[in-house]
Every structure is written in structure tokens, then in C-alpha cells.
Write a protein that holds these residues in place. Structure first.
Motif, PDB file in Angstrom:
ATOM      1  N   ASP A   6      47.158 -29.075 -18.901  1.00 33.05           N
ATOM      2  CA  ASP A   6      48.322 -29.480 -18.102  1.00 33.05           C
ATOM      3  C   ASP A   6      49.305 -30.275 -18.952  1.00 33.05           C
ATOM      4  O   ASP A   6      50.517 -30.035 -18.919  1.00 33.05           O
ATOM      5  CB  ASP A   6      47.869 -30.329 -16.908  1.00 33.05           C
ATOM      6  CG  ASP A   6      47.246 -29.504 -15.799  1.00 33.05           C
ATOM      7  OD1 ASP A   6      47.532 -28.295 -15.722  1.00 33.05           O
ATOM      8  OD2 ASP A   6      46.465 -30.080 -15.010  1.00 33.05           O
ATOM      9  N   ALA A   7      48.777 -31.217 -19.706  1.00 36.21           N
ATOM     10  CA  ALA A   7      49.638 -32.080 -20.527  1.00 36.21           C
ATOM     11  C   ALA A   7      50.349 -31.289 -21.614  1.00 36.21           C
ATOM     12  O   ALA A   7      51.454 -31.662 -22.040  1.00 36.21           O
ATOM     13  CB  ALA A   7      48.802 -33.199 -21.154  1.00 36.21           C
ATOM     14  N   ALA A   8      49.747 -30.194 -22.063  1.00 37.75           N
ATOM     15  CA  ALA A   8      50.357 -29.369 -23.106  1.00 37.75           C
ATOM     16  C   ALA A   8      51.454 -28.460 -22.563  1.00 37.75           C
ATOM     17  O   ALA A   8      52.197 -27.855 -23.339  1.00 37.75           O
ATOM     18  CB  ALA A   8      49.293 -28.537 -23.806  1.00 37.75           C
ATOM     19  N   GLY A   9      51.539 -28.341 -21.235  1.00 37.51           N
ATOM     20  CA  GLY A   9      52.587 -27.521 -20.645  1.00 37.51           C
ATOM     21  C   GLY A   9      52.118 -26.250 -19.974  1.00 37.51           C
ATOM     22  O   GLY A   9      52.941 -25.448 -19.521  1.00 37.51           O
ATOM     23  N   GLY A  59      29.678 -23.735 -26.686  1.00 36.02           N
ATOM     24  CA  GLY A  59      30.621 -24.809 -26.958  1.00 36.02           C
ATOM     25  C   GLY A  59      31.624 -24.423 -28.022  1.00 36.02           C
ATOM     26  O   GLY A  59      32.806 -24.788 -27.952  1.00 36.02           O
ATOM     27  N   SER A  60      31.175 -23.649 -29.010  1.00 35.93           N
ATOM     28  CA  SER A  60      32.058 -23.263 -30.106  1.00 35.93           C
ATOM     29  C   SER A  60      33.169 -22.339 -29.632  1.00 35.93           C
ATOM     30  O   SER A  60      34.338 -22.494 -30.001  1.00 35.93           O
ATOM     31  CB  SER A  60      31.252 -22.595 -31.223  1.00 35.93           C
ATOM     32  OG  SER A  60      30.653 -21.380 -30.754  1.00 35.93           O
ATOM     33  N   GLY A  61      32.819 -21.357 -28.811  1.00 32.43           N
ATOM     34  CA  GLY A  61      33.830 -20.435 -28.320  1.00 32.43           C
ATOM     35  C   GLY A  61      34.855 -21.127 -27.439  1.00 32.43           C
ATOM     36  O   GLY A  61      36.067 -20.926 -27.576  1.00 32.43           O
ATOM     37  N   SER A  62      34.374 -21.976 -26.528  1.00 36.09           N
ATOM     38  CA  SER A  62      35.288 -22.689 -25.632  1.00 36.09           C
ATOM     39  C   SER A  62      36.178 -23.655 -26.401  1.00 36.09           C
ATOM     40  O   SER A  62      37.382 -23.762 -26.131  1.00 36.09           O
ATOM     41  CB  SER A  62      34.489 -23.443 -24.572  1.00 36.09           C
ATOM     42  OG  SER A  62      33.796 -22.543 -23.740  1.00 36.09           O
ATOM     43  N   ALA A  63      35.600 -24.363 -27.371  1.00 34.84           N
ATOM     44  CA  ALA A  63      36.407 -25.290 -28.175  1.00 34.84           C
ATOM     45  C   ALA A  63      37.434 -24.537 -28.999  1.00 34.84           C
ATOM     46  O   ALA A  63      38.580 -24.982 -29.150  1.00 34.84           O
ATOM     47  CB  ALA A  63      35.493 -26.116 -29.085  1.00 34.84           C
ATOM     48  N   GLY A  64      37.040 -23.393 -29.537  1.00 36.29           N
ATOM     49  CA  GLY A  64      37.965 -22.601 -30.339  1.00 36.29           C
ATOM     50  C   GLY A  64      39.143 -22.087 -29.524  1.00 36.29           C
ATOM     51  O   GLY A  64      40.292 -22.136 -29.965  1.00 36.29           O
ATOM     52  N   VAL A  65      38.863 -21.580 -28.319  1.00 40.59           N
ATOM     53  CA  VAL A  65      39.930 -21.068 -27.465  1.00 40.59           C
ATOM     54  C   VAL A  65      40.819 -22.210 -26.989  1.00 40.59           C
ATOM     55  O   VAL A  65      42.059 -22.079 -26.956  1.00 40.59           O
ATOM     56  CB  VAL A  65      39.344 -20.290 -26.270  1.00 40.59           C
ATOM     57  CG1 VAL A  65      40.430 -19.915 -25.273  1.00 40.59           C
ATOM     58  CG2 VAL A  65      38.637 -19.030 -26.765  1.00 40.59           C
ATOM     59  N   LEU A  66      40.216 -23.337 -26.621  1.00 44.24           N
ATOM     60  CA  LEU A  66      41.005 -24.495 -26.189  1.00 44.24           C
ATOM     61  C   LEU A  66      41.916 -24.986 -27.302  1.00 44.24           C
ATOM     62  O   LEU A  66      43.112 -25.249 -27.078  1.00 44.24           O
ATOM     63  CB  LEU A  66      40.079 -25.620 -25.739  1.00 44.24           C
ATOM     64  CG  LEU A  66      40.755 -26.942 -25.353  1.00 44.24           C
ATOM     65  CD1 LEU A  66      41.719 -26.738 -24.188  1.00 44.24           C
ATOM     66  CD2 LEU A  66      39.703 -28.001 -25.023  1.00 44.24           C
ATOM     67  N   GLU A  67      41.399 -25.099 -28.501  1.00 46.61           N
ATOM     68  CA  GLU A  67      42.225 -25.573 -29.621  1.00 46.61           C
ATOM     69  C   GLU A  67      43.341 -24.587 -29.937  1.00 46.61           C
ATOM     70  O   GLU A  67      44.460 -24.990 -30.273  1.00 46.61           O
ATOM     71  CB  GLU A  67      41.344 -25.787 -30.854  1.00 46.61           C
ATOM     72  CG  GLU A  67      42.102 -26.288 -32.080  1.00 46.61           C
ATOM     73  CD  GLU A  67      42.807 -27.618 -31.849  1.00 46.61           C
ATOM     74  OE1 GLU A  67      43.810 -27.884 -32.540  1.00 46.61           O
ATOM     75  OE2 GLU A  67      42.365 -28.394 -30.971  1.00 46.61           O
ATOM     76  N   THR A  68      43.061 -23.298 -29.815  1.00 44.70           N
ATOM     77  CA  THR A  68      44.098 -22.291 -30.030  1.00 44.70           C
ATOM     78  C   THR A  68      45.221 -22.445 -29.006  1.00 44.70           C
ATOM     79  O   THR A  68      46.406 -22.387 -29.350  1.00 44.70           O
ATOM     80  CB  THR A  68      43.503 -20.879 -29.935  1.00 44.70           C
ATOM     81  OG1 THR A  68      42.521 -20.717 -30.974  1.00 44.70           O
ATOM     82  CG2 THR A  68      44.571 -19.812 -30.080  1.00 44.70           C
ATOM     83  N   ALA A  69      44.842 -22.656 -27.749  1.00 43.37           N
ATOM     84  CA  ALA A  69      45.845 -22.837 -26.695  1.00 43.37           C
ATOM     85  C   ALA A  69      46.697 -24.082 -26.955  1.00 43.37           C
ATOM     86  O   ALA A  69      47.928 -24.048 -26.822  1.00 43.37           O
ATOM     87  CB  ALA A  69      45.156 -22.934 -25.335  1.00 43.37           C
ATOM     88  N   LEU A  70      46.054 -25.174 -27.325  1.00 43.52           N
ATOM     89  CA  LEU A  70      46.787 -26.418 -27.565  1.00 43.52           C
ATOM     90  C   LEU A  70      47.681 -26.307 -28.801  1.00 43.52           C
ATOM     91  O   LEU A  70      48.812 -26.797 -28.807  1.00 43.52           O
ATOM     92  CB  LEU A  70      45.809 -27.583 -27.716  1.00 43.52           C
ATOM     93  CG  LEU A  70      44.954 -27.907 -26.485  1.00 43.52           C
ATOM     94  CD1 LEU A  70      43.986 -29.035 -26.789  1.00 43.52           C
ATOM     95  CD2 LEU A  70      45.829 -28.253 -25.289  1.00 43.52           C
ATOM     96  N   ALA A  71      47.175 -25.658 -29.842  1.00 40.10           N
ATOM     97  CA  ALA A  71      47.965 -25.493 -31.064  1.00 40.10           C
ATOM     98  C   ALA A  71      49.176 -24.614 -30.804  1.00 40.10           C
ATOM     99  O   ALA A  71      50.272 -24.873 -31.329  1.00 40.10           O
ATOM    100  CB  ALA A  71      47.103 -24.907 -32.172  1.00 40.10           C
ATOM    101  N   TYR A  72      48.999 -23.579 -29.990  1.00 38.83           N
ATOM    102  CA  TYR A  72      50.144 -22.720 -29.694  1.00 38.83           C
ATOM    103  C   TYR A  72      51.191 -23.487 -28.901  1.00 38.83           C
ATOM    104  O   TYR A  72      52.398 -23.370 -29.166  1.00 38.83           O
ATOM    105  CB  TYR A  72      49.725 -21.466 -28.927  1.00 38.83           C
ATOM    106  CG  TYR A  72      50.883 -20.511 -28.789  1.00 38.83           C
ATOM    107  CD1 TYR A  72      51.178 -19.610 -29.800  1.00 38.83           C
ATOM    108  CD2 TYR A  72      51.728 -20.569 -27.681  1.00 38.83           C
ATOM    109  CE1 TYR A  72      52.271 -18.771 -29.718  1.00 38.83           C
ATOM    110  CE2 TYR A  72      52.831 -19.735 -27.595  1.00 38.83           C
ATOM    111  CZ  TYR A  72      53.096 -18.837 -28.610  1.00 38.83           C
ATOM    112  OH  TYR A  72      54.200 -18.024 -28.533  1.00 38.83           O
ATOM    113  N   ALA A  73      50.742 -24.267 -27.940  1.00 43.04           N
ATOM    114  CA  ALA A  73      51.686 -25.052 -27.146  1.00 43.04           C
ATOM    115  C   ALA A  73      52.496 -26.000 -28.021  1.00 43.04           C
ATOM    116  O   ALA A  73      53.682 -26.237 -27.770  1.00 43.04           O
ATOM    117  CB  ALA A  73      50.943 -25.829 -26.076  1.00 43.04           C
ATOM    118  N   ALA A  74      51.868 -26.542 -29.049  1.00 43.30           N
ATOM    119  CA  ALA A  74      52.541 -27.494 -29.936  1.00 43.30           C
ATOM    120  C   ALA A  74      53.420 -26.816 -30.976  1.00 43.30           C
ATOM    121  O   ALA A  74      54.204 -27.479 -31.654  1.00 43.30           O
ATOM    122  CB  ALA A  74      51.505 -28.371 -30.637  1.00 43.30           C
ATOM    123  N   SER A  75      53.315 -25.499 -31.093  1.00 44.90           N
ATOM    124  CA  SER A  75      54.032 -24.783 -32.158  1.00 44.90           C
ATOM    125  C   SER A  75      55.497 -24.527 -31.834  1.00 44.90           C
ATOM    126  O   SER A  75      56.264 -24.152 -32.719  1.00 44.90           O
ATOM    127  CB  SER A  75      53.349 -23.442 -32.436  1.00 44.90           C
ATOM    128  OG  SER A  75      53.581 -22.523 -31.367  1.00 44.90           O
TER     129      SER A  75
END
Length: 207
Positions: A6-9, A59-75
Motif C-alpha cells: 500500500d505504501a509503495a502505491g 519464504g524465498s519466493g515470496s520475498a523475491g516477488v515482494l522485493e521485485t514489486a517494491l523495487a519496481y514501484a520505486a523505479s
């Protein structure tokens, strides 16, 4: 997780559903930009089993997808297609979360999903690298993904003990006809052998 997205948009939805083990949840996050009629999804499951290493599965798959989503939002990039991320509950009980999501999605909305990529156990210390799909409709996307991440060496040359004159080389790239490819020329010098490369007058003829 929902708060971070939510905070990432992202526009996020929390889905609850019943299982034999109690209530479970899906988290769906959609980036509110791009063509909503063409959706690209990535997802992973949130649950684990007591007999396996949950930090990897998944945990690895979920963390990887979450980080990808957050990184894209910040890009600050603007996607051509609509991006959607799914975090599934109760996968280990029989894909219950993802099935619940698909079964409750109207047919018109399902048809808008062009591609779904699933990430499971991406932190194995002894991994095997595979891309697979269980539906012929996904073969094109699978092949494009493999092609993107696969490098083919067309030829290797050495100029050790060679003359200093130019040598013309020709490579046949007919096998890639109809595909989008990137051609790279890599030169590696070896100071101990006093070698050097000059790549000049490069031409790619297409027909």
C-alpha cells in the motif's frame, strides 16, 4: 506485507477463504498504471510445511516477488501492461489460494491475464535452473523467457601467435530469423601472452 505494498502505491486486496486447517488469505497487489486489458502477473505461495525448510519453500519466493514489486514501484517506470502480484495462501494444501483467486475471477478478467510467472524455492543452495509450463498456451512466453536469459556463443577466436593484420570472419545467424536478438562482441586480453583485440567494421546483414 499489505502495508508495504500500500505504501509503495499498489492497490491491494486481501482475500480470505476457508480450508481444512482454518482461514487462509491471498494478497493481491496491482500497480495502477499500464493497459488494464493486458495483465502480467507474478506470484508465489506464502505457506510452508513442517517437514521442509520454510525459509526456502517458500519464504524465498515470496520475498523475491515482494522485493521485485517494491523495487519496481520505486523505479518510477511506466509499464506498457498492467502489473499484478499474487501472494497465495494454502498452496501446500492443494493450490487452494490460487484456485480460489482464479475461480472467483470473472471470465472477462481471466482473459486479460497475458502471462503468469510463479516463483517457488528460489534460494536453494544446489539449484537446478528450469522454466516449465503445463499448458501449451504458455509455450511462447516460456520460450521468450528462456531466450532472454540464455546466451549462445556463436564463435570463439584467439589471436595468440597470429599476425597483426585484420581477419574477416562471417557468422550465420539464420537460426534466429524472426526473433529479436542482441549481438555482443566480447574481447578478453591476456597480458601474459601480450594479446589484444580490435573489433572493427562490424556489419549485420538481414533478409
Amino acid at each position: 506485507m499489505k502495508a508495504k505494498l500500500d505504501a509503495a502505491g499498489y492497490t491491494t486486496t486481501l482475500q480470505s477463504f476457508s480450508t481444512s486447517a482454518g482461514t487462509s488469505y491471498n494478497v493481491i497487489a496491482e500497480w495502477p498504471h499500464g493497459d488494464a486489458n493486458h495483465v502480467v502477473m507474478a506470484g508465489s505461495h506464502l505457506d510452508s510445511v513442517s517437514a521442509g525448510p520454510g525459509i526456502n519453500d517458500n519464504g524465498s519466493g515470496s520475498a523475491g516477488v515482494l522485493e521485485t514489486a517494491l523495487a519496481y514501484a520505486a523505479s518510477a517506470q511506466t509499464p506498457r501492461n498492467r502489473l499484478r502480484f499474487g501472494f497465495w495462501g494454502a498452496e501446500e494444501l492443494g493450490l487452494l489460494g490460487s484456485k480460489y483467486y482464479v475461480n472467483n475471477l470473472p471470465a472477462a478478467e481471466r482473459d486479460k491475464i497475458e502471462l503468469y510467472l510463479n516463483f517457488d524455492m528460489i534460494a536453494s543452495p544446489n539449484p537446478g535452473y528450469f522454466v516449465y509450463d503445463d499448458n501449451p498456451a504458455g509455450n511462447g512466453a516460456r520460450d521468450d523467457l528462456v531466450s532472454y536469459f540464455t546466451t549462445t556463443t556463436l564463435a570463439t577466436y584467439s589471436n595468440v601467435d597470429r599476425t597483426t593484420s585484420y581477419v574477416q570472419k562471417t557468422l550465420n545467424v539464420l537460426a534466429y530469423k524472426g526473433k529479436t536478438v542482441t549481438v555482443r562482441f566480447l574481447g578478453q586480453e591476456d597480458s601474459s601472452l601480450q594479446t589484444s583485440f580490435v573489433i572493427d567494421d562490424v556489419a549485420l546483414t538481414t533478409s
